[in-house]
Scaffold this motif. Sequence first.
Motif, PDB file in Angstrom:
ATOM      1  N   ARG A   1      44.251  34.317  40.290  1.00 15.41           N
ATOM      2  CA  ARG A   1      44.575  34.322  38.859  1.00 15.41           C
ATOM      3  C   ARG A   1      45.181  35.666  38.446  1.00 15.41           C
ATOM      4  NH1 ARG A   1      40.085  31.795  35.132  1.00 15.41           N
ATOM      5  NH2 ARG A   1      41.884  31.585  33.779  1.00 15.41           N
ATOM      6  N   LEU A   2      44.664  36.753  39.020  1.00 11.03           N
ATOM      7  CA  LEU A   2      45.206  38.083  38.727  1.00 11.03           C
ATOM      8  C   LEU A   2      46.642  38.185  39.222  1.00 11.03           C
ATOM      9  CD1 LEU A   2      44.721  40.891  37.595  1.00 11.03           C
ATOM     10  CD2 LEU A   2      43.792  41.558  39.805  1.00 11.03           C
ATOM     11  N   ASN A   3      46.887  37.685  40.408  1.00  4.87           N
ATOM     12  CA  ASN A   3      48.237  37.702  40.969  1.00  4.87           C
ATOM     13  C   ASN A   3      49.189  36.897  40.087  1.00  4.87           C
ATOM     14  OD1 ASN A   3      50.235  38.348  42.833  1.00  4.87           O
ATOM     15  ND2 ASN A   3      49.879  36.490  44.015  1.00  4.87           N
ATOM     16  N   ALA A   4      48.758  35.725  39.647  1.00  2.52           N
ATOM     17  CA  ALA A   4      49.599  34.890  38.787  1.00  2.52           C
ATOM     18  C   ALA A   4      49.857  35.560  37.440  1.00  2.52           C
ATOM     19  CB  ALA A   4      48.943  33.525  38.588  1.00  2.52           C
ATOM     20  N   ALA A   5      48.852  36.235  36.894  1.00  2.77           N
ATOM     21  CA  ALA A   5      48.987  36.870  35.584  1.00  2.77           C
ATOM     22  C   ALA A   5      49.898  38.089  35.638  1.00  2.77           C
ATOM     23  CB  ALA A   5      47.615  37.267  35.046  1.00  2.77           C
ATOM     24  N   THR A   6      49.965  38.747  36.788  1.00  2.75           N
ATOM     25  CA  THR A   6      50.769  39.967  36.905  1.00  2.75           C
ATOM     26  C   THR A   6      52.080  39.729  37.641  1.00  2.75           C
ATOM     27  OG1 THR A   6      49.594  40.580  38.928  1.00  2.75           O
ATOM     28  CG2 THR A   6      48.735  41.447  36.840  1.00  2.75           C
TER      29      THR A   6
ATOM     30  N   LEU B   1      56.808  46.829  39.596  1.00  4.18           N
ATOM     31  CA  LEU B   1      55.939  47.706  40.380  1.00  4.18           C
ATOM     32  C   LEU B   1      55.518  48.911  39.555  1.00  4.18           C
ATOM     33  CD1 LEU B   1      54.611  48.163  43.080  1.00  4.18           C
ATOM     34  CD2 LEU B   1      56.681  49.332  43.860  1.00  4.18           C
ATOM     35  N   GLN B   2      56.418  49.441  38.738  1.00  8.68           N
ATOM     36  CA  GLN B   2      56.102  50.595  37.889  1.00  8.68           C
ATOM     37  C   GLN B   2      55.017  50.234  36.868  1.00  8.68           C
ATOM     38  OE1 GLN B   2      59.463  52.198  35.788  1.00  8.68           O
ATOM     39  NE2 GLN B   2      58.264  53.808  34.811  1.00  8.68           N
ATOM     40  N   GLU B   3      55.118  49.060  36.266  1.00  6.71           N
ATOM     41  CA  GLU B   3      54.107  48.612  35.299  1.00  6.71           C
ATOM     42  C   GLU B   3      52.756  48.423  35.975  1.00  6.71           C
ATOM     43  OE1 GLU B   3      56.774  46.126  32.055  1.00  6.71           O
ATOM     44  OE2 GLU B   3      56.311  45.184  33.980  1.00  6.71           O
TER      45      GLU B   3
ATOM     46  N   GLU C   1      51.201  51.815  36.486  1.00  6.85           N
ATOM     47  CA  GLU C   1      50.642  52.326  35.235  1.00  6.85           C
ATOM     48  C   GLU C   1      49.278  51.704  34.953  1.00  6.85           C
ATOM     49  OE1 GLU C   1      53.367  51.783  31.994  1.00  6.85           O
ATOM     50  OE2 GLU C   1      54.969  52.891  33.009  1.00  6.85           O
ATOM     51  N   ILE C   2      49.187  50.400  35.145  1.00  7.77           N
ATOM     52  CA  ILE C   2      47.914  49.696  34.936  1.00  7.77           C
ATOM     53  C   ILE C   2      46.869  50.214  35.915  1.00  7.77           C
ATOM     54  CG2 ILE C   2      46.775  47.455  35.122  1.00  7.77           C
ATOM     55  CD1 ILE C   2      49.416  46.220  34.066  1.00  7.77           C
ATOM     56  N   LYS C   3      47.288  50.422  37.169  1.00  7.50           N
ATOM     57  CA  LYS C   3      46.376  50.944  38.197  1.00  7.50           C
ATOM     58  C   LYS C   3      45.837  52.312  37.783  1.00  7.50           C
ATOM     59  CE  LYS C   3      46.342  52.515  42.970  1.00  7.50           C
ATOM     60  NZ  LYS C   3      47.200  52.842  44.125  1.00  7.50           N
ATOM     61  N   GLY C   4      46.717  53.164  37.262  1.00  4.21           N
ATOM     62  CA  GLY C   4      46.288  54.495  36.820  1.00  4.21           C
ATOM     63  C   GLY C   4      45.284  54.418  35.681  1.00  4.21           C
ATOM     64  N   LYS C   5      45.527  53.500  34.751  1.00  3.15           N
ATOM     65  CA  LYS C   5      44.603  53.342  33.625  1.00  3.15           C
ATOM     66  C   LYS C   5      43.251  52.823  34.098  1.00  3.15           C
ATOM     67  CE  LYS C   5      48.253  52.635  30.229  1.00  3.15           C
ATOM     68  NZ  LYS C   5      48.919  51.700  29.322  1.00  3.15           N
ATOM     69  N   LEU C   6      43.265  51.877  35.017  1.00  2.00           N
ATOM     70  CA  LEU C   6      42.004  51.346  35.556  1.00  2.00           C
ATOM     71  C   LEU C   6      41.245  52.427  36.324  1.00  2.00           C
ATOM     72  CD1 LEU C   6      42.994  47.753  36.731  1.00  2.00           C
ATOM     73  CD2 LEU C   6      41.400  48.362  34.917  1.00  2.00           C
ATOM     74  N   GLU C   7      41.972  53.243  37.099  1.00  3.85           N
ATOM     75  CA  GLU C   7      41.317  54.331  37.841  1.00  3.85           C
ATOM     76  C   GLU C   7      40.683  55.338  36.889  1.00  3.85           C
ATOM     77  OE1 GLU C   7      44.403  55.736  40.425  1.00  3.85           O
ATOM     78  OE2 GLU C   7      43.894  54.281  41.999  1.00  3.85           O
ATOM     79  N   ALA C   8      41.356  55.627  35.773  1.00  7.97           N
ATOM     80  CA  ALA C   8      40.796  56.554  34.784  1.00  7.97           C
ATOM     81  C   ALA C   8      39.520  55.982  34.184  1.00  7.97           C
ATOM     82  CB  ALA C   8      41.835  56.829  33.691  1.00  7.97           C
ATOM     83  N   ILE C   9      39.517  54.679  33.895  1.00  6.82           N
ATOM     84  CA  ILE C   9      38.317  54.028  33.352  1.00  6.82           C
ATOM     85  C   ILE C   9      37.190  54.080  34.374  1.00  6.82           C
ATOM     86  CG2 ILE C   9      37.355  51.798  32.660  1.00  6.82           C
ATOM     87  CD1 ILE C   9      40.100  51.197  31.372  1.00  6.82           C
TER      88      ILE C   9
END
Length: 134
Positions: A13-18, A23-25, A28-36
């Motif tokens: 479901r995550l793969n389908a949603a993204t 790749l840049q987006e 960015e999401i990965k960086g935000k999740l890592e910060a959280i």
Amino acid sequence: MSDFLQILGNQRRLNAATKELSLQELEEIKGKLEAIIEMRAGEEEERQKEEAERLAKIDELRKAMAEAGISAEDILGGATAAPSRRGGKGAKRAPKYRLEKDGEEILWTGIGRMPKVFKEIVDNGGNLDNYLIK
């Protein structure tokens, strides 16, 4: 919110949603999740540190009480357990009014909804004082 968590928790479901993100987006999401994740890890570490300090203080107090010959009962006056917030309904109230009708005894504490037989008496001009339990 639960839909969001279901998508995050399921790889397909995550793969389908993204799928439509670049790749840049995704980076960015990965960086935000890592910060959280880092923030939460810090909070958890702080909570564990505070809990360890609290347990150490409790242990110190127990040792000091043992050395002084003091028990928890001495301090709390016999109540060692904290009172429950989910207490029962309490003691039953004694009835205040009594009436016999058709061989049946009807009691009422005078609190809450008035029973029909007492209501009929009051509606017909009767006085509840005649039915007081003395």
